[in-house]
Design a protein around this motif. Structure first.
Motif, PDB file in Angstrom:
ATOM      1  N   GLU A  58      15.209 -19.532 -26.090  1.00 43.56           N
ATOM      2  CA  GLU A  58      15.418 -20.349 -27.284  1.00 43.56           C
ATOM      3  C   GLU A  58      14.108 -20.843 -27.889  1.00 43.56           C
ATOM      4  O   GLU A  58      13.946 -20.859 -29.114  1.00 43.56           O
ATOM      5  CB  GLU A  58      16.313 -21.546 -26.951  1.00 43.56           C
ATOM      6  N   SER A  98      19.154 -17.571 -21.889  1.00 51.06           N
ATOM      7  CA  SER A  98      18.310 -18.155 -20.852  1.00 51.06           C
ATOM      8  C   SER A  98      17.564 -17.041 -20.123  1.00 51.06           C
ATOM      9  O   SER A  98      17.980 -15.880 -20.121  1.00 51.06           O
ATOM     10  CB  SER A  98      19.159 -18.937 -19.850  1.00 51.06           C
ATOM     11  N   GLN A 154      17.507 -28.527 -18.247  1.00 52.85           N
ATOM     12  CA  GLN A 154      18.061 -27.255 -18.680  1.00 52.85           C
ATOM     13  C   GLN A 154      19.086 -26.791 -17.647  1.00 52.85           C
ATOM     14  O   GLN A 154      19.120 -27.269 -16.519  1.00 52.85           O
ATOM     15  CB  GLN A 154      16.948 -26.218 -18.826  1.00 52.85           C
ATOM     16  N   SER A 156      18.185 -21.203 -16.239  1.00 56.61           N
ATOM     17  CA  SER A 156      16.934 -21.198 -16.992  1.00 56.61           C
ATOM     18  C   SER A 156      15.788 -20.809 -16.060  1.00 56.61           C
ATOM     19  O   SER A 156      15.617 -21.391 -14.986  1.00 56.61           O
ATOM     20  CB  SER A 156      16.673 -22.583 -17.591  1.00 56.61           C
ATOM     21  N   THR A 208      21.940 -29.224 -20.399  1.00 62.26           N
ATOM     22  CA  THR A 208      22.351 -28.551 -21.624  1.00 62.26           C
ATOM     23  C   THR A 208      21.572 -27.253 -21.721  1.00 62.26           C
ATOM     24  O   THR A 208      20.444 -27.150 -21.219  1.00 62.26           O
ATOM     25  CB  THR A 208      22.087 -29.411 -22.874  1.00 62.26           C
ATOM     26  N   ASN A 209      22.158 -26.248 -22.360  1.00 65.06           N
ATOM     27  CA  ASN A 209      21.459 -24.984 -22.542  1.00 65.06           C
ATOM     28  C   ASN A 209      20.723 -24.923 -23.874  1.00 65.06           C
ATOM     29  O   ASN A 209      20.234 -23.870 -24.263  1.00 65.06           O
ATOM     30  CB  ASN A 209      22.438 -23.803 -22.427  1.00 65.06           C
ATOM     31  N   SER A 210      20.621 -26.059 -24.568  1.00 62.58           N
ATOM     32  CA  SER A 210      20.005 -26.083 -25.901  1.00 62.58           C
ATOM     33  C   SER A 210      18.799 -27.005 -25.935  1.00 62.58           C
ATOM     34  O   SER A 210      18.910 -28.205 -25.666  1.00 62.58           O
ATOM     35  CB  SER A 210      21.024 -26.535 -26.953  1.00 62.58           C
ATOM     36  N   VAL A 260      17.254 -27.779 -28.684  1.00 63.68           N
ATOM     37  CA  VAL A 260      17.458 -28.626 -29.863  1.00 63.68           C
ATOM     38  C   VAL A 260      18.289 -29.850 -29.503  1.00 63.68           C
ATOM     39  O   VAL A 260      17.966 -30.985 -29.889  1.00 63.68           O
ATOM     40  CB  VAL A 260      18.129 -27.828 -30.989  1.00 63.68           C
ATOM     41  N   VAL A 261      19.362 -29.642 -28.741  1.00 65.38           N
ATOM     42  CA  VAL A 261      20.209 -30.761 -28.315  1.00 65.38           C
ATOM     43  C   VAL A 261      19.422 -31.701 -27.400  1.00 65.38           C
ATOM     44  O   VAL A 261      19.516 -32.935 -27.518  1.00 65.38           O
ATOM     45  CB  VAL A 261      21.468 -30.238 -27.602  1.00 65.38           C
ATOM     46  N   ARG A 262      18.651 -31.117 -26.495  1.00 66.41           N
ATOM     47  CA  ARG A 262      17.867 -31.948 -25.575  1.00 66.41           C
ATOM     48  C   ARG A 262      16.867 -32.813 -26.335  1.00 66.41           C
ATOM     49  O   ARG A 262      16.679 -33.996 -26.029  1.00 66.41           O
ATOM     50  CB  ARG A 262      17.140 -31.037 -24.582  1.00 66.41           C
TER      51      ARG A 262
END
Length: 314
Positions: free
Chosen positions: A100, A129, A194, A198, A221-223, A225-227
């Protein structure tokens, strides 16, 4: 004063790849030859362009001024080779996977430039990932993946593309002692992580365990941006790429949380099965090394810019 292209190339790839050894492997020569070319360049410029430190190479002030010029010289040579028709026509489909962070920063530039220089090469991009990407390389569903890590498995070619520093970050308004935190003190704060698959998380998990880091509540989270959003809102501490969030630090949204010790840098590599090496793979890897920059953001063309038509992707 007449610096040669080989001297500029040795300097460029030494700092890009982090060592004389890595540059030598990239340029198919010896470490001593790379060191000699850089030293000759420094003699010609009457000043050091690289600091040789135990932790690796670093740019001097003169090196910082030289790097953009060396980059331009390499790009110009590539353009001249294209013009002269000395490069092989590369066509077909290349299935490439990236993480990402790469997709959020320099990957669109890679796609755009490859489309312009090699319009018959079609990319099938995938963002996932690191561990998932490697599994797809393993199973033959991807030709190439670019992700965190320096070694994956015997039988796979791994080429260093770049690196980033992942520091602990918190919302600028969060109350944290103005000193480096000890590993055990992280238990006092929620930590945003993550997901387990990851590649970066696996690398840092070993480093954290070795140094005795202790966490309280952990959210995953896998994002990225969200983190980033959750950290900015004050919901926890998280390791985040310094170059990517530097604007948030400068604008007062995020702040660095110092620790003792500080996290080591993350190396990003291009990985493919040895049997999958091809001119197309080599082209994309070399272009990735050239463009890798985790501080950049995609450039959006204006409505009246018709120089770059829609890029066909499968």
């Amino acid at each position: 004063m007449n610096p040669t292209f080989k001297q500029l190339e040795a300097f460029y790839f030494s700092i890009k790849l982090g060592s004389f050894n890595a540059a030598a492997a990239r340029l198919h020569t010896t470490q001593s030859a790379i060191s000699k070319r850089v030293s000759e360049l420094e003699t010609m410029l009457d000043g050091l362009v690289l600091h040789r430190r135990p932790a690796g190479l670093a740019l001097t002030s003169l090196g910082h001024r030289l790097l953009p010029l060396a980059t331009q010289s390499i790009q110009l040579r590539t353009q001249i080779e294209d013009l002269a028709g000395t490069e092989q026509t590369i066509k077909g489909v290349l299935r490439i996977g990236v993480t990402e962070l790469i997709a959020l920063t320099w990957f669109s530039r890679l796609i755009q430039q490859l489309h312009i220089s090699h319009p018959e090469l079609r990319l099938e991009p995938l963002v996932e990932s690191g561990v998932t990407l490697f599994r797809k390389v393993e199973s033959g569903r991807l030709d190439l993946a670019i992700m965190a890590g320096t070694y994956w498995k015997n039988g796979y070619t791994t080429v260093r593309v770049g690196q980033t520093q992942d520091y602990w970050m918190a919302g600028a308004h969060v109350s944290i002692p103005n000193r480096p935190l000890q590993p055990a003190e992280f238990a006092n704060y929620p930590v945003l992580e993550q997901v387990e698959d990851s590649a970066k998380n696996r690398f840092y998990a070993a480093w954290r365990a070795e140094n005795g880091f202790v966490f309280g509540p952990v959210f995953t989270t896998n994002s990225l941006v969200v983190r980033r959003e959750m950290v900015a809102c004050g919901l926890g501490i998280s390791q985040m790429p310094l170059d990517y969030v530097r604007q948030d630090i400068d604008s007062g949204v995020l702040k660095i949380v110092r620790s003792n010790p500080m996290p080591p840098e993350t190396i990003y590599s291009a990985v493919c099965h040895e049997d999958s090496r091809s001119p197309a793979v080599d082209l994309v890897v070399n272009k990735a090394i050239e463009l890798c920059d985790f501080s950049c953001r995609p450039e959006y063309p204006s409505a009246d810019n018709d120089l770059n038509p829609t890029i066909p992707l499968r």
